[in-house]
Structure formats: structure tokens, C-alpha cells
Design a protein around this motif. Structure first.
Motif, PDB file in Angstrom:
ATOM      1  N   UNK A 334       0.807  -1.212   0.000  1.00  0.00           N
ATOM      2  CA  UNK A 334       0.000   0.000   0.000  1.00  0.00           C
ATOM      3  C   UNK A 334       0.838   1.259   0.000  1.00  0.00           C
ATOM      4  N   UNK A 335       0.163   2.391   0.151  1.00  0.00           N
ATOM      5  CA  UNK A 335       0.858   3.666   0.204  1.00  0.00           C
ATOM      6  C   UNK A 335       1.679   3.807   1.488  1.00  0.00           C
ATOM      7  N   UNK A 336       1.419   2.949   2.450  1.00  0.00           N
ATOM      8  CA  UNK A 336       2.266   2.848   3.644  1.00  0.00           C
ATOM      9  C   UNK A 336       2.324   1.382   4.037  1.00  0.00           C
ATOM     10  N   UNK A 337       3.475   0.941   4.514  1.00  0.00           N
ATOM     11  CA  UNK A 337       3.630  -0.421   5.011  1.00  0.00           C
ATOM     12  C   UNK A 337       3.803  -0.339   6.520  1.00  0.00           C
ATOM     13  N   UNK A 338       2.811  -0.830   7.259  1.00  0.00           N
ATOM     14  CA  UNK A 338       2.864  -0.794   8.721  1.00  0.00           C
ATOM     15  C   UNK A 338       3.871  -1.835   9.197  1.00  0.00           C
ATOM     16  N   UNK A 339       4.906  -1.384   9.924  1.00  0.00           N
ATOM     17  CA  UNK A 339       6.007  -2.275  10.255  1.00  0.00           C
ATOM     18  C   UNK A 339       6.249  -2.441  11.743  1.00  0.00           C
ATOM     19  N   UNK A 340       7.193  -3.296  12.060  1.00  0.00           N
ATOM     20  CA  UNK A 340       7.468  -3.635  13.454  1.00  0.00           C
ATOM     21  C   UNK A 340       7.959  -2.423  14.244  1.00  0.00           C
ATOM     22  N   UNK A 341       8.629  -1.476  13.592  1.00  0.00           N
ATOM     23  CA  UNK A 341       9.044  -0.257  14.297  1.00  0.00           C
ATOM     24  C   UNK A 341       7.822   0.524  14.773  1.00  0.00           C
ATOM     25  N   UNK A 342       6.767   0.557  13.973  1.00  0.00           N
ATOM     26  CA  UNK A 342       5.519   1.215  14.375  1.00  0.00           C
ATOM     27  C   UNK A 342       4.892   0.479  15.555  1.00  0.00           C
ATOM     28  N   UNK A 343       4.908  -0.840  15.486  1.00  0.00           N
ATOM     29  CA  UNK A 343       4.341  -1.641  16.574  1.00  0.00           C
ATOM     30  C   UNK A 343       5.084  -1.363  17.874  1.00  0.00           C
ATOM     31  N   UNK A 344       6.409  -1.374  17.824  1.00  0.00           N
ATOM     32  CA  UNK A 344       7.200  -1.161  19.040  1.00  0.00           C
ATOM     33  C   UNK A 344       7.006   0.248  19.593  1.00  0.00           C
ATOM     34  N   UNK A 350      -1.759  10.408  11.791  1.00  0.00           N
ATOM     35  CA  UNK A 350      -2.825  11.394  11.549  1.00  0.00           C
ATOM     36  C   UNK A 350      -4.020  10.808  10.802  1.00  0.00           C
ATOM     37  N   UNK A 351      -3.813   9.722  10.055  1.00  0.00           N
ATOM     38  CA  UNK A 351      -4.895   9.116   9.284  1.00  0.00           C
ATOM     39  C   UNK A 351      -5.359   7.793   9.900  1.00  0.00           C
ATOM     40  N   UNK A 352      -5.313   7.689  11.202  1.00  0.00           N
ATOM     41  CA  UNK A 352      -5.739   6.456  11.867  1.00  0.00           C
ATOM     42  C   UNK A 352      -7.199   6.130  11.579  1.00  0.00           C
ATOM     43  N   UNK A 353      -7.447   4.846  11.342  1.00  0.00           N
ATOM     44  CA  UNK A 353      -8.824   4.366  11.196  1.00  0.00           C
ATOM     45  C   UNK A 353      -9.167   3.363  12.306  1.00  0.00           C
ATOM     46  N   UNK A 393      -3.545   2.196  13.262  1.00  0.00           N
ATOM     47  CA  UNK A 393      -3.698   1.585  11.947  1.00  0.00           C
ATOM     48  C   UNK A 393      -3.996   2.710  10.957  1.00  0.00           C
ATOM     49  N   UNK A 394      -3.042   3.083  10.115  1.00  0.00           N
ATOM     50  CA  UNK A 394      -3.276   4.203   9.199  1.00  0.00           C
ATOM     51  C   UNK A 394      -4.126   3.791   8.001  1.00  0.00           C
ATOM     52  N   UNK A 395      -4.906   4.716   7.528  1.00  0.00           N
ATOM     53  CA  UNK A 395      -5.744   4.482   6.353  1.00  0.00           C
ATOM     54  C   UNK A 395      -4.908   4.058   5.155  1.00  0.00           C
ATOM     55  N   UNK A 396      -3.682   4.557   5.055  1.00  0.00           N
ATOM     56  CA  UNK A 396      -2.832   4.308   3.883  1.00  0.00           C
ATOM     57  C   UNK A 396      -2.472   2.836   3.698  1.00  0.00           C
ATOM     58  N   UNK A 397      -2.661   1.976   4.692  1.00  0.00           N
ATOM     59  CA  UNK A 397      -2.372   0.553   4.478  1.00  0.00           C
ATOM     60  C   UNK A 397      -3.545  -0.148   3.775  1.00  0.00           C
ATOM     61  N   UNK A 398      -4.644   0.599   3.574  1.00  0.00           N
ATOM     62  CA  UNK A 398      -5.801   0.060   2.853  1.00  0.00           C
ATOM     63  C   UNK A 398      -5.795   0.455   1.385  1.00  0.00           C
ATOM     64  N   UNK A 399      -4.890   1.332   0.975  1.00  0.00           N
ATOM     65  CA  UNK A 399      -4.885   1.871  -0.390  1.00  0.00           C
ATOM     66  C   UNK A 399      -3.697   1.300  -1.166  1.00  0.00           C
ATOM     67  N   UNK A 400      -3.932   0.326  -2.046  1.00  0.00           N
ATOM     68  CA  UNK A 400      -2.832  -0.267  -2.812  1.00  0.00           C
ATOM     69  C   UNK A 400      -2.149   0.770  -3.705  1.00  0.00           C
TER      70      UNK A 400
END
Length: 472
Positions: A334-344, A350-353, A393-400
Motif C-alpha cells: 500500500x501507500x504505507x507499510x505498517x512495520x514492526x518499528x511502528x508496533x514497538x 494522523x490518518x488512523x482508522x 492503523x493508518x488508512x494508507x495501508x488500505x490503499x494499494x
């Protein structure tokens, strides 16, 4: 250290000879799989023209369809199986993963509606999921929303060009038909719609290895009182006699990760036991081997439970899932890849869903003891959150990337493999599915590309539905 190879597994399932023979023409004249090609062209009826098409009726797809309808969009949902719910129903996964961070209810909105109705509808008293009740809950919620839907309806082709999808083709008992939509939501779990449209994706770890699957099951004859009195403390008590059983030759594969039996009350249990290593849920041949092996392995687990664990002396296998429990396949980029650094970092976007808090649950990729110990350390210690903690969880992980009218939801959203291990479960799917449905309805109405959606308005609408968005 035990090495588990595809060849050893195929021997265990009895498929090795068949698989080898399939590579060549057989003596009896039956043909091997052909590499020839055929041009296929025909006119199809456009059976539905809607604002939003949803592929897949698992927890993400049902959430997306209901959420899109709540915003006034017309919706058609195609589900390949005979019921909604996916792995949680047809796959017989016996339990939900956590819905709370210890303080806040996280899959608010659709998730709350599902769990509230399930509590009223269930008839089995144990803590495990009453799967028949869950099927009825999904049926009711989707039907009441007004979304059009059909079961036994499989996505089989995608027409896309220049980053836009115009139609999809579905196969059903009545024949092939097309669906035209303004916005498409891929909730297939495998990311089929997005991948077939040409979206980029990743699979597995850096070596391409995927988490094993599990053929979940239903069992009778459990003495839950005796088991409660005798079971050892600590994680995975069902597995405390595995080494003895390995030495006794009970198992074909020495699988140390035994999630176990979950009580349905009245002597019944839902089983999340055994793994099908090396399975690729996007390859029908691999799935076939895994299903055959999974069904065969249940007799070994029946012998183990009956002979080694107190309270299970009279346990009997009643049924296995009609779907293999697949944990991991494609992750659409997607336009953003949610990664382990974000988890930690317990990241805020700003675009949390939504926000979620489940631990990193990567089942061991191989059967050796070191892989199991690594899983235990990461799942039970290293990646655990404290009470009240969660990640955004950012909206950008839903947008390929590269697509204007396509959203993904559920297991195929844009994450790395580690965060996928947290977000892939049912509550996480409720969160991403609900957001995808609302966003799809908004973009269909406004004729906007999905990445141009008004995020502030999206968050406002999600909060009206009940979503947990403390930072919006």
C-alpha cells in the motif's frame, strides 16, 4: 533438530507418488497437467452495477459491506463459500483473539455488534466460539444492511487498466457474470482481486516462507473438570506431553506448537491443533496436500489426547473445517507499510482508522525446536504490550499503490510479516473492513480516488459508527 521438507510431508500424506507421476504422462494414458494455453473470450451479463463491490465475506468483507451500506452506498458482496465468516466459521477457528487493550474496546462499531449479538444467540456454554451462532449473526447483519450478496460465488477475473478497475468476473452455479462498480474492496484474505489487477505484494519472510496453516476441528467426549484439575500452568498446557509422544512415535511430524482444545461446554471442544507446514494458500495444489495431511493428522492427535492427557481419555473427532485455516498469504503493498518499528513505538498516525493491541503471533515456520522457542519468546515476552497500550492503523495501508478505486481489508492489508501476525485476526479484520467500507462509499459518492478521501470526514463517520479513535 528435525528438518521438515515438502518431500517428507508428501510421503506422510500419501501423495508423493501421485505428485511425481503428475509431472509426466502416465502409463494408463491419463494426462499430466498441460502447459498449453487457450484464448478465452465471451460476452457476459453484467449482473450487478453498484457503488461498492466487496470480494470475500469473512470478518473484513462483512464489515466492509455493512459499513458501506450504512453510508448509503449500493453494495454487492460475493462470497465463495457457503457462509459468511471465513476462517472463523467455515475454517472452524475456535476463538476470537483479544478485542481489548485491557482498558478500551478496540473493534468498536461492527465488531461490537457482532459480539453483542453472538452473546445473545449462542447456545453452547463454553468460552469457545459457537460457530453456528456466529454464522447466523453474520447472515442477519448483512441481510439487515440491505447489501446484495450471494454465496457459492467466486471471484475469477479482474478487468483493470491504468490503475482503475472497471469490472470483475464471478463464477457461480448460474454461470459466469460480471460486476461493475465505482469502488472495489478486496477482502479475500489472499489479496486475489488486488493481485490479479496487477497490484504489488509480498509473501512470507525474506526467504518467502509462510506461516503454516491449521485444519481446525470439533471434538466430543472431553471431561473438562478433570482436565482443569490436572492441567499444568503456563502457556500451551496441551503440549506438555509432546516430547514423550514424539519419543513413542505417535506423530509423523514433530510439531511442538500445540495451541490446543478450547471448551464449548457439554464435553465438546474446538480444536486449533496441528500445522500444515509449507502450505501456500494461493496454490490449489499446495492446499490440496495440506487438507489431506491435516485430515490424516487428526487421528494422530486423537491418539495423543486419549493416551497422554487426563480428561481426554474418551475424546472423539467429530468434524474438521471445510476450509483450511490459512494464516498468511499475500500482503498487498500500500501507500504505507505498517512495520514492526511502528508496533514497538505504539505509533500514532494522523490518518488512523483504528487501533489494535494483539501480540505478534507468528507461528513457527519450521518444526525444529529453535523455531518454537523463538516463537515463544517473541509472542509471550518480547512483543507484549502493557495494559492500555495499542498501535495505530493508518488508512494508507488500505490503499494499494497505483490504484484509484481499489481498497484492501483484512488479512491482505499492507504490513510487514511481523505486524501481519498481529493484525490478521478477526478483531483486526473488523477494524480494517469497517474503515474500507466507509471509505469506499465516500469515494464512490464523491467520484474521488481512494487516496484522496477526506480522512477527517472518514474518521468522523467511523466514530459515529462506534470506532475507537482516541487520536482523531
Amino acid at each position: 533438530m528435525q528438518r521438515f521438507s515438502r518431500r517428507a510431508w508428501m510421503k506422510a500424506t500419501g501423495l508423493l507418488v501421485a505428485a511425481l507421476a503428475s509431472r509426466h504422462s502416465k502409463a494408463d494414458g491419463t494426462a499430466a497437467p498441460s502447459k498449453a494455453e487457450v484464448a478465452f473470450q465471451r460476452k457476459l451479463p453484467v449482473k450487478y452495477e453498484v457503488d461498492v463491490f466487496v470480494a470475500g465475506g469473512g470478518p473484513a468483507g462483512t464489515a466492509a459491506a455493512v459499513a458501506a451500506r450504512s453510508q448509503g452506498a449500493s453494495v454487492f458482496l460475493a462470497e465463495a463459500h457457503s457462509c459468511f465468516g471465513g476462517m472463523g466459521t467455515a475454517g472452524r477457528v475456535p476463538v476470537f483473539m483479544p478485542v481489548s487493550d485491557g482498558v478500551n474496546f478496540l473493534p468498536g462499531g461492527f465488531g461490537r455488534r457482532v459480539l453483542d449479538r453472538l452473546a445473545k444467540d449462542k447456545s453452547l456454554p463454553g468460552p469457545a466460539t459457537d460457530i453456528e451462532a456466529l454464522k447466523r449473526v453474520y447472515d442477519a447483519l448483512v441481510a439487515e444492511s440491505g447489501a446484495a450478496f450471494s454465496f457459492q460465488t467466486t471471484l475469477c477475473a479482474v478487468e483493470a487498466s491504468g490503475g482503475r478497475i472497471s469490472h470483475v468476473v464471478c463464477a457461480a452455479p448460474g454461470g459466469l457474470f460480471a460486476v461493475k462498480a465505482r469502488v472495489f474492496v478486496d477482502a479475500t484474505g489472499n489479496g486475489d482481486l488486488a493481485a490479479w489487477a496487477g497490484a504489488a505484494f509480498e509473501k512470507g519472510d525474506t526467504q518467502g516462507r509462510l506461516m503454516p496453516g491449521t485444519l481446525c476441528s470439533l471434538w466430543s467426549g472431553v471431561d473438562w473438570k478433570t482436565w482443569a484439575e490436572s492441567r499444568p500452568k503456563g502457556p500451551q498446557p496441551d503440549g506438555h506431553m509432546l516430547e514423550k509422544a514424539f519419543a513413542d512415535g505417535v506423530f509423523t511430524v514433530q510439531d511442538r506448537h500445540l495451541t490446543g482444545m478450547h471448551s464449548l461446554g457439554e464435553g465438546l471442544a474446538g480444536g486449533n491443533i496441528g500445522h500444515t507446514y509449507g502450505v501456500d494458500g494461493t496454490d490449489e495444489r499446495s492446499l490440496t496436500e495440506a487438507l489431506v495431511f491435516g485430515r490424516k493428522s487428526m487421528k494422530e492427535y486423537e491418539r495423543y489426547y486419549r493416551g497422554y492427557l487426563k480428561g481426554f481419555e474418551n475424546v472423539r473427532l467429530v468434524a474438521t473445517g471445510s476450509l483450511l485455516g490459512v494464516r498468511e498469504t499475500r500482503r498487498i503493498t500500500g501507500d504505507y507499510v505498517l512495520g514492526i518499528a511502528d508496533y514497538k513505538a505504539r505509533a500514532v498516525f494522523p490518518d488512523e482508522i483504528g487501533r489494535y493491541a494483539y501480540a505478534i503471533d507468528i507461528h513457527p515456520l519450521t518444526t525444529d525446536k529453535a523455531s518454537y522457542e523463538k516463537h515463544r519468546k517473541e509472542f509471550d515476552e518480547e512483543f507484549r504490550y502493557k495494559k492500555g497500550e495499542s498501535y495505530g492503523i493508518p488508512y494508507r495501508i488500505l490503499t494499494p499503490k497505483g490504484f484509484d478505486n481499489l481498497l484492501v481489508a483484512g488479512r491482505c492489508v499492507s504490513t510487514d510479516q511481523l505486524v501481519h501476525g498481529s493484525l490478521r485476526v478477526m478483531p483486526g479484520c473488523f477494524i480494517t473492513g469497517q474503515a474500507a467500507g466507509v471509505a469506499a462509499a465516500m469515494c464512490a459518492s464523491d467520484a474521488k480516488p481512494v487516496r484522496a478521501a477526506d480522512v477527517g470526514e472518514l474518521q468522523r463517520r467511523l466514530k459515529v459508527l462506534g470506532a475507537y479513535l482516541p487520536n482523531a
